[in-house]
Design a protein around this motif. Structure first.
Motif, mmCIF file in Angstrom:
data_model
loop_
_atom_site.group_PDB
_atom_site.id
_atom_site.type_symbol
_atom_site.label_atom_id
_atom_site.label_comp_id
_atom_site.label_asym_id
_atom_site.label_seq_id
_atom_site.Cartn_x
_atom_site.Cartn_y
_atom_site.Cartn_z
ATOM 1 N N ASP A 663 0.817 -1.219 0.000
ATOM 2 C CA ASP A 663 0.000 0.000 0.000
ATOM 3 C C ASP A 663 0.850 1.267 0.000
ATOM 4 O O ASP A 663 0.664 2.178 0.805
ATOM 5 N N LEU A 664 1.828 1.348 -0.894
ATOM 6 C CA LEU A 664 2.630 2.558 -0.989
ATOM 7 C C LEU A 664 1.774 3.703 -1.525
ATOM 8 O O LEU A 664 1.074 3.546 -2.539
ATOM 9 N N GLU A 665 1.849 4.854 -0.841
ATOM 10 C CA GLU A 665 1.023 5.998 -1.200
ATOM 11 C C GLU A 665 1.856 7.267 -1.134
ATOM 12 O O GLU A 665 2.641 7.453 -0.201
ATOM 13 N N LEU A 666 1.687 8.153 -2.120
ATOM 14 C CA LEU A 666 2.396 9.424 -2.182
ATOM 15 C C LEU A 666 1.431 10.535 -1.817
ATOM 16 O O LEU A 666 0.389 10.695 -2.447
ATOM 17 N N THR A 667 1.788 11.301 -0.775
ATOM 18 C CA THR A 667 0.956 12.415 -0.322
ATOM 19 C C THR A 667 1.820 13.656 -0.185
ATOM 20 O O THR A 667 3.039 13.600 -0.310
ATOM 21 N N ASP A 668 1.149 14.780 0.111
ATOM 22 C CA ASP A 668 1.834 16.069 0.292
ATOM 23 C C ASP A 668 2.819 16.313 -0.857
ATOM 24 O O ASP A 668 3.982 16.619 -0.659
ATOM 25 N N GLN A 669 2.315 16.178 -2.058
ATOM 26 C CA GLN A 669 3.165 16.267 -3.238
ATOM 27 C C GLN A 669 3.495 17.727 -3.532
ATOM 28 O O GLN A 669 2.613 18.545 -3.746
ATOM 29 N N GLN A 675 5.724 12.968 0.317
ATOM 30 C CA GLN A 675 5.652 12.102 1.503
ATOM 31 C C GLN A 675 5.227 10.709 1.061
ATOM 32 O O GLN A 675 4.225 10.557 0.362
ATOM 33 N N LEU A 676 6.013 9.725 1.484
ATOM 34 C CA LEU A 676 5.742 8.327 1.118
ATOM 35 C C LEU A 676 5.259 7.590 2.358
ATOM 36 O O LEU A 676 5.896 7.644 3.417
ATOM 37 N N THR A 677 4.136 6.888 2.211
ATOM 38 C CA THR A 677 3.547 6.116 3.311
ATOM 39 C C THR A 677 3.342 4.683 2.842
ATOM 40 O O THR A 677 3.041 4.429 1.669
ATOM 41 N N TRP A 678 3.515 3.724 3.759
ATOM 42 C CA TRP A 678 3.337 2.313 3.418
ATOM 43 C C TRP A 678 2.809 1.554 4.630
ATOM 44 O O TRP A 678 2.778 2.058 5.750
ATOM 45 N N THR A 679 2.400 0.323 4.366
ATOM 46 C CA THR A 679 1.928 -0.578 5.428
ATOM 47 C C THR A 679 2.941 -1.699 5.578
ATOM 48 O O THR A 679 3.265 -2.377 4.598
ATOM 49 N N PRO A 680 3.481 -1.930 6.787
ATOM 50 C CA PRO A 680 4.485 -2.990 6.951
ATOM 51 C C PRO A 680 3.883 -4.376 6.716
ATOM 52 O O PRO A 680 2.690 -4.618 6.956
ATOM 53 N N THR A 717 6.268 6.293 7.562
ATOM 54 C CA THR A 717 6.121 7.485 6.733
ATOM 55 C C THR A 717 7.476 8.176 6.656
ATOM 56 O O THR A 717 8.212 8.212 7.643
ATOM 57 N N VAL A 718 7.791 8.701 5.477
ATOM 58 C CA VAL A 718 9.041 9.427 5.327
ATOM 59 C C VAL A 718 8.828 10.572 4.358
ATOM 60 O O VAL A 718 8.069 10.455 3.389
ATOM 61 N N HIS A 719 9.476 11.701 4.662
ATOM 62 C CA HIS A 719 9.449 12.871 3.787
ATOM 63 C C HIS A 719 10.672 12.813 2.893
ATOM 64 O O HIS A 719 11.805 12.794 3.379
ATOM 65 N N LEU A 720 10.478 12.772 1.598
ATOM 66 C CA LEU A 720 11.568 12.591 0.644
ATOM 67 C C LEU A 720 11.832 13.892 -0.106
ATOM 68 O O LEU A 720 10.909 14.504 -0.656
ATOM 69 N N ASP A 721 13.079 14.325 -0.098
ATOM 70 C CA ASP A 721 13.493 15.474 -0.901
ATOM 71 C C ASP A 721 13.834 14.999 -2.309
ATOM 72 O O ASP A 721 14.564 14.020 -2.482
ATOM 73 N N LEU A 722 13.315 15.685 -3.309
ATOM 74 C CA LEU A 722 13.424 15.240 -4.693
ATOM 75 C C LEU A 722 14.235 16.234 -5.519
ATOM 76 O O LEU A 722 14.425 17.390 -5.139
ATOM 77 N N SER A 723 14.693 15.752 -6.650
ATOM 78 C CA SER A 723 15.411 16.579 -7.608
ATOM 79 C C SER A 723 14.487 16.889 -8.779
ATOM 80 O O SER A 723 13.603 16.094 -9.123
#
Length: 1209
Positions: A663-669, A675-680, A717-723
């Motif tokens: 269930d990988l989900e991209l939010t706060d785009q 922001q990437l969220t998943w279910t373990p 959940t993790v906040h990812l910095d992108l290029s």
């Protein structure tokens, strides 16, 4: 002001520009005379609550204790004439009782004065104003409710989420808001609207809120928002804005009271709606405006625009960036707030409103002014008589403040002239002060925006040193931490401070000790060796005073064995170990926490010195356990997690790698983040330690997954910095003790927009590969760094230290650029900037490179050589001018070779050898030369390109040396008394041979050496016969050659003279000598007697069973004696088989029954079977011995006659 300390020992010598010195502001002990110092005063702008008594603070210290007086509005305030005003005892604080009085009567400007016999200090001007108390009224109740006299109503404050405010409401009074009849506001759909608040004035100004009658905030957003003045702005109205309860509330914070405006009704019609339109500004009006703000305050700029659709707001500063870390946006980007304003914040700020129909700009010009502020306030000055010092009053402000000085509250120009005092604008210079000239100086700095007032006393004292730090104070620190040893002091003149350790006499003023201006001795990283007794000494011309302190450096507390992750079954026992090392002189205290809280008060938890035991664990015991070891100086801690599982002994727990996340989900785009969220997935009995996030860039490198970041196993959940300009796909892997899970399914693709490059190429350098070119190279950006399409590189260069413009070329898909037609080895400034279709990268760094090198054009000058000894020479030369090097000078090469030996005219030159010297060398040495030889040499300079031309050839000769050893040496023609020696001269004569030295000595059969003989021979001899030697004797010869420099190494050889022919017969004559025959007979007789004695002793034990032995041995050469019974009964022995006295027992302690223990075979000399004395017996048993030996030596070894003989001794 600061007295300037000289050196690390705090010298009291002071330096004042042109005439004196500065002194440091010391705290004068209260038992010494000193002018007054204001210690507490009320703020300059003092707003009072009219419901409470007025308290105006004024506290001061001094010796003697100061007296106090007040002025009000510039005139003396006689407290005795007003019974409502009292002054606190031993204080200047005023208390004004306003009960039954109006607070307005006491408004005004107050100033406190504190004086004693040494001076007068004054407070700031304190402006007293009362806050206007406003009662709140509500039109929310029916007419019947209004008829009630007064109600008390309590409600929760909407203005602060966490504050409970009690308001007292009086319903009979008229509202303080200006009475007005508010008509309903009717507007068409889509037009802009402003609802005005216009609250009554208050001190301080009220805080505005828009709420409904039930104290719920009205919703605000980018379309509807409240302006800084309290009005409610609608960029465009919508149908949902229709309502009848728009109420503006004003809260007066000083008195915690609130007032409301009459409700406003808004009705939105849609019969003639407004169409879409580009933005225009509702506030401020026009395209330009001006704002003024004071330094240090908060700047708030506001832009509110109408438009349909609702405009988006943005801000930027022209000709600069917004101040980093100090700006923020509020009110849906409509307000820009800048805190702690500085002069650098002046300038033009542009706000932009934009929607689909267009955009609008407004420029606000900000001017920063400044009330006076301290750059350096004047500080108390302590001077000894006849010393000098200065008071400075450094202030800033815009406009520039005006500075005035007063003495004891009187303007300095109105005081008697003092020749020891000179005023220069912001500085008062005091010189050669006298006893009794103590005073308090006031500095006043003012401009149109405010003022500053500071008191600084000048106290003239002659006081011997005091050390204020308590004596014998103990300091304890942990090793490798700073140690600060105090030596607080006072004295006038200011004492010089010195420190000593233990019994040492040296001053501690160098590494690792640092002496601070306040007398404190600092050790940056204290070690155990720094422990000990320290003494500080304070000295001035009046006296000296010392104080002792002790320092103890302790070992740090460390947890040696940390508690470990524990997985236990329910109802079992969990043990956490925590072994600690600490300084033995410190008392440790061990404590445990569970989830950062105290352990449950339960007897199941047992704390021991190095462990925590939990009995009968349950699921409630799961958590993180932390052991903390505290001492009085430090602590250490460590944690571990307890996991409780079900008690299932069978089947055993299976630990596997976790299942992949789902269930990988991209939010706060956002533009550059997501922001990437998943279910373990299932952990499979092993907790997840961390998650690994990977990404794939399908635009630049498809199907290549790259590690991006790691996330703790407790987060999903993790906040990812992108290029920019990347087509991202993400996947997640989980890790536990078993290993990584399989990757999750990829997320949806997230594409970032292109942008200009964020960085420039790295590893930029310049070098030449030809004398007339410059190669500029760099490391190209990869696809992830390009940030957009059309990546190119702007390559710029110019010759260093030459007045010329940058030359620029743009290239793509390459990592180097060649500049031609450059001067040889010239310095160039180089920069490479990345750019793409969306702009250029940041300003690149400038690096220095050099064009290509050429071979040097000159050789070293003045090459000189001198032989230092027979194997070493020294060379000197003048360096080559750098212009002739034509490159980077790397050094000098010396070529040298041996032309010939000076005693061999026909010798051939040897191959040249090379020595390399550094570029800074102008001399060097040539080791390993051959003595007595002719050498040639030349020298060349070399750079990165190669070598230059050789210098003029130089020749030199090496002096004679000691020769080598003779090339050959042998001994020939031996005779009875002579040996002939033959040799050849040394291969390396190293000079003219002067002689040979021959030494020799005899050597006996035990290698002992006899006396040494020596013969000196001429250098042309190569053969010598040595005579008068002993026959049949070995001689050792030593031969060496010599020159005028001495003897060379020695060669050795040995030879033997021949034997005399009569010598063998003389050796045989020994056997015929009488003494030799007699000796042999005596030895034989002695052996015979011993054998007889042995035989007799053996026979005393009984008779021998010979027949049995013969039958047992079955010796074919021995015929047994037979009778009818086949035995010799008369010889039988009825005794047990015992070993004879004096005989040996078998090593195993037993005796074989079929062997006789008394046979002479035990004493036989051999096994040849020969008879001796009484016939066959001895031979028989000798044969048995051989047989037994052949069969493995079952019996013990027979002793020899010598052993038997020893048994009788």
């Amino acid at each position: 002001m600061n007295r300037k300390w000289k050196g690390a020992s705090c010298d009291g010598a002071m330096v004042l520009l042109l005439l004196g010195h500065m002194t440091t502001a010391l705290e004068v002990p209260l038992d010494l005379p000193q002018p007054p110092t204001i210690t507490l005063q009320s703020p300059k702008d003092y707003i009072i609550d009219p419901r409470e008594n007025i308290v105006i603070n004024c506290e001061a210290k001094g010796k003697p204790h100061p007296s106090f007086s007040w002025t009000r509005n510039g005139s003396h305030f006689d407290l005795d004439k007003d019974p409502k005003v009292t002054m606190k005892p031993s204080s200047g604080t005023l208390v004004i009782d306003i009960s039954g009085e109006k607070a307005e009567a006491y408004e005004g400007v107050y100033q406190c004065t504190a004086r004693n016999e040494h001076g007068t200090a004054v407070s700031n001007d304190i402006v007293i104003r009362q806050s206007r108390k406003i009662l709140i009224t509500f039109d929310l109740w029916s007419t019947q409710r209004k008829k009630r006299s007064c109600l008390t109503h309590v409600f929760y404050s909407i203005f602060s989420v966490t504050t409970l405010v009690f308001f007292f409401l009086c319903l009979t009074g008229s509202p303080l808001w200006s009475k007005e009849r508010i008509e309903p506001v009717v507007v068409q759909l889509g037009v802009s609207l402003i609802l005005q608040c216009r609250p009554p004035a208050g001190l301080p100004p009220p805080i505005i809120f828009w709420m409904d009658p039930f104290f719920q905030r009205l919703p605000q957003n980018a379309r509807v928002s409240q302006a800084l003045n309290g009005d409610l702005y609608f960029s465009n109205v919508q149908m949902e804005d229709t309502r009848s309860d728009y109420i503006c509330y004003a809260r007066f914070p000083h008195t915690q009271t609130i007032q409301q405006k009459q409700p406003i009704t808004v009705k939105v019609l849609d019969n003639s709606p407004a169409g879409q339109r580009r933005p225009s500004f509702m506030t401020p009006k026009g395209t330009n405006s001006v704002a003024t703000v004071l330094r240090g305050e908060t700047l708030e700029l506001e832009c509110i625009a109408d438009g349909l659709p609702t405009p988006d707001m943005s801000w930027n500063k022209e000709k600069g960036d917004l101040p980093s870390g100090r700006f923020s946006f509020h009110n849906f980007q409509k307000t820009l707030r800048v805190t702690e304003v500085t002069e650098a914040d002046s300038g033009d700020y542009r706000c932009t409103a934009k929607n689909s129909q267009g955009l609008a700009h407004h420029v606000i010009t900000v001017m920063v002014k400044a009330a006076p502020y301290w750059v350096g306030a004047p500080r108390n000055l302590i001077l000894a008589p006849r010393e000098s010092g200065i008071l400075t009053c450094h202030v800033g402000g815009n406009p520039k403040p005006t500075i005035t000085w007063s003495v004891n509250g009187v303007p300095i120009e109105n005081t008697p002239k003092d020749p020891s005092r000179k005023v220069e604008d912001d500085t008062v210079i005091l010189s050669d002060v006298q006893t009794g000239s103590s005073a308090v100086y006031q500095c006043n700095a003012s401009n149109e925006f405010g003022y500053l007032l500071a008191n600084a006393f000048v106290n003239v004292l002659a006081e011997p040193p005091r050390v204020l730090t308590p004596p014998n104070k103990l300091y304890q620190v942990i090793a490798n931490n700073p140690a600060l040893l105090d030596c607080a002091f006072f004295g006038s003149p200011i004492p010089k401070i010195t420190w000593y350790k233990d019994q040492q006499t040296s001053i501690l003023n160098s590494d690792p000790y640092v002496l601070h201006i306040n007398g404190t001795l600092e050790i940056h990283a204290a070690q155990p060796l720094h422990s000990g007794k320290y003494t500080c000494v304070a000295t001035n011309y009046l006296a000296s005073k010392e104080n002792h302190v002790r320092l103890e450096v302790k070992e740090p507390t460390r947890i040696l064995k940390q508690p470990e992750y524990n997985v236990v079954q329910r109802n079992s026992k969990a043990v956490f170990e925590c072994k600690v090392k600490h300084d033995p002189t410190l008392t440790p205290i061990m404590s445990w926490l569970k989830d950062n809280e105290e352990l449950p008060d339960n007897e199941r938890f047992v704390i021991e010195s190095e462990s925590l035991t939990i009995s009968h664990v349950t699921e409630a015991d799961e958590g993180t356990y932390t052991c903390i070891m505290n001492t009085t100086l430090d602590q250490d801690s460590a944690s571990a997690v307890l996991t409780v599982v079900e008690a299932t002994p069978t089947p055993p727990i299976i630990y596997e790698q976790p299942d992949p996340p789902t269930d990988l989900e991209l939010t706060d785009q956002r533009e550059r983040s997501v922001q990437l969220t998943w279910t373990p997935g299932d952990e499979h009995n092993s907790p997840i330690q961390k998650f690994l996030v990977q990404y794939e860039d399908s635009l630049h490198q498809e199907e290549a997954w790259v590690n991006m970041t790691e996330v703790p196993g407790t987060k999903t959940t993790v906040h990812l910095d992108l290029s920019p300009y990347v087509y991202y796909s993400f996947r997640v892997l989980a890790l536990n003790d078993v290993g990584f899970s399989d990757p999750s399914l990829p997320s949806k693709q997230y594409r970032t927009n292109p942008a200009k490059p964020d960085e420039n190429p790295s590893e930029v350098e310049g070098f030449g590969i030809k004398p007339n070119n410059l190669v500029i190279s760099w490391k190209e950006l990869n696809g992830l760094q390009s940030n957009g399409p059309g990546l190119q590189y702007k390559v710029s260069w110019k010759q260093k230290d030459v007045d010329q413009e940058w030359i620029t070329e743009t290239v793509a898909n390459t990592s180097q650029f060649v500049v031609s037609d450059t001067p040889t080895f010239s310095a160039y400034e180089i920069k490479v900037q990345a750019e793409n279709d969306y702009g250029t990268g940041p300003t690149p760094e400038v690096v220095v490179g050099y064009s290509g090198e050429d071979l040097p054009s000159a050789a070293p000058d003045s090459v000189q050589v001198e032989a230092l000894n027979d194997t070493l020479a020294e060379v000197r030369w003048e360096p080559v001018h750098l212009s002739a090097v034509r490159g980077r000078l790397q050094g000098y090469k010396l070529y040298y070779w041996r032309e010939r030996s000076l005693h061999k005219e026909d010798s051939q030159p040897e191959e040249a050898q090379v020595l390399v010297f550094g570029e800074n060398k102008t001399d060097g040495r040539l080791p390993g030369l051959h003595p007595y030889s002719l050498y040639s040499l030349d020298m060349r300079v070399f750079n990165g390109k190669g070598e230059g031309p050789p210098s003029a050839r130089q020749q030199f000769e090496t002096p004679e040396g000691v020769p080598g050893q003779p090339a050959s040496f042998r001994v020939t023609e031996p005779s009875l008394d002579s040996l002939t020696l033959v040799w050849t001269p040394p291969e390396e004569e190293n000079g003219r041979l002067t002689l040979y030295t021959l030494r020799y000595q005899p050597v006996n059969t035990t290698s002992e050496l006899g006396p040494m003989e020596e013969i000196i021979l001429s250098p042309n001899e190569t053969v010598l016969t040595v005579s008068n030697l002993k026959y049949s004797t070995r001689y050792k010869f030593y031969l060496s050659a010599s020159t005028v420099k001495g003897s060379g190494p020695t060669v050795t050889e040995e030879g033997v003279t021949i034997m005399d022919e009569a010598m063998p017969s003389r050796q045989l004559d020994i056997a015929t000598q009488g003494w030799f025959i007699g000796l042999m007979c005596a030895i034989a007789l002695l052996i015979l007697v011993l054998l007889i004695v042995c035989f007799i002793k053996r026979n005393k034990g009984g008779k021998y069973p010979v027949k049995e032995k013969e039958d047992a041995h079955q010796d074919p050469e021995i015929q047994p004696m037979k009778e009818d019974d086949g035995t010799f009964g008369e010889y039988s022995d009825t005794e047990d088989h015992k070993p004879l006295k004096g005989s040996r027992t078998p090593s195993n302690g037993t005796v074989k029954k079929d062997d006789s223990d008394d046979s002479l075979v035990d004493y036989g000399e051999g096994g040849d079977g020969q008879f001796n004395e009484d016939g066959s017996f001895i031979g028989q048993y000798s044969g048995k011995k051989e047989k037994d030996t052949a069969e493995g030596n079952e019996s013990s070894e027979a002793p020899s006659p010598v052993n038997a003989m020893n048994s009788f001794v």
